[in-house]
Design an enzyme around this catalytic site. Structure first.
Site: not given
Ligand code: DGY
Length: 320
Positions: A237, A266, A285
């Protein structure tokens, strides 16, 4: 029984729901729902199959305390206030295990790409900058026999360590709350203190959950304890590292390189200075983004929905 699904999912998942007699509504717009929209849709359904940027916090959970199950289409559960969900008796499910190999592959890809400045080199060709061959330029780092430090040696960390051991004979050290006997036996991995992990890792790879404890953990002070030629990899993360501190550590040569599949926030904005650094490789991601893995994640997420709506124990439940 009706489930609200916050993304369009694979047909195989929808078919399983239909076979179980469950109705569904899918959010198919290519944007995240607002918090208010999510609450309204969740209120009109008995279950939520969730993927997205929303926070399933106290406010959300109390507004939707009728939900029989919240099924996450992810292994990570940092968007959910798990304690509050338990207090309200809403079981929360996730998709562990099936994405370990794909995510470890992404960490390995980033490690290798960063060690050879691959993304930056690709960009130089696009810019017409592939000039004459200079034996002292474009130099990367080899990984043979180096030390891999794993921060959080669970399923994904184990797979990354296994890849690094078999490809490059890397020594494995790890920092974890508990020992990982399988890694110690199969990979000769050694549990060390956090400071030892920082001081000895040539590649430090993060595979822990985002919690209050790990949020912002990799900051200026922590980077300053790492080797100046270390590579930092994060596929867990983005909020586990402090992005400004990371950029400064790279800029000043406090560490050598970084490979990130996760950023904070993000999506990362175009123009972020990290994107122009030679020793940095960034992906959007995509750790679990293979067809095989995503199909499995959908299967597990749907199984959790079905069990929750039948009032049965979830096959994969997140406990506080
Ligand atoms: C997960 O499953 O948590 C991955 O990071 C995808 O979000």
């Amino acid at each position: 029984m009706k489930v609200f699904i916050t993304r369009a999912i694979f047909e195989s998942g929808l078919q399983k729901l239909r076979e179980a007699g469950i109705e569904y509504t899918q959010w198919t717009e290519k944007r995240d729902l607002t918090q208010q929209e999510l609450i309204e849709h969740a209120k009109a359904h008995d279950a939520l199959l969730f993927l997205g940027a929303n926070k399933l916090d106290k406010d959300f959970l109390n507004a939707c305390s009728h939900l029989k199950v919240i099924s996450l289409h992810s292994v990570g559960y940092d968007k959910v206030d798990i304690g509050e969900a338990a207090r309200l008796n809403i079981p929360v499910g996730n998709t562990p295990g099936v994405l370990s190999k794909a995510t470890a592959d992404t960490a390995f890809l980033l490690m290798l790409a960063t060690s050879r400045k691959a993304f930056y080199m690709h960009k130089t060709i696009e810019k017409g900058e592939w000039g004459f061959s200079d034996p002292t330029a474009n130099l990367g780092k080899e990984l043979y026999g180096k030390t891999l430090g794993v921060f959080g040696l669970g399923k994904i960390g184990f797979e990354m360590a296994r890849l690094c051991k078999s490809a490059y004979g890397m020594d494995i050290i790890y920092y974890n709350r508990s020992n990982n006997p399988e890694a110690e036996q199969d990979l000769n991995a050694r549990k060390v203190s956090f400071d030892e992990l920082l001081a000895n890792s040539d590649v430090l790879t993060v595979h822990t959950a985002l919690t209050d404890e790990t949020r912002g953990m990799f900051n200026k002070e922590v980077f300053s304890k790492m080797k100046p030629d270390a590579i930092f990899i994060n596929t867990a993360r983005g909020a586990i590292h402090n992005e400004e501190d990371l950029a400064e550590a790279l800029e000043k040569g406090i560490i050598w390189g970084a490979g990130l599949d996760v950023t904070n926030p993000e999506p990362m904005k175009a123009g972020n200075p990290l994107l122009d650094m030679p020793n940095v490789c960034i992906l959007p991601h995509i750790g679990s983004a293979t067809l095989e893995t995503r199909l499995e994640m959908t299967r597990l997420a749907v199984e959790n929905v079905i069990a929750g709506l039948k009032g049965e124990a979830l096959p994969n439940r997140v406990l506080p």
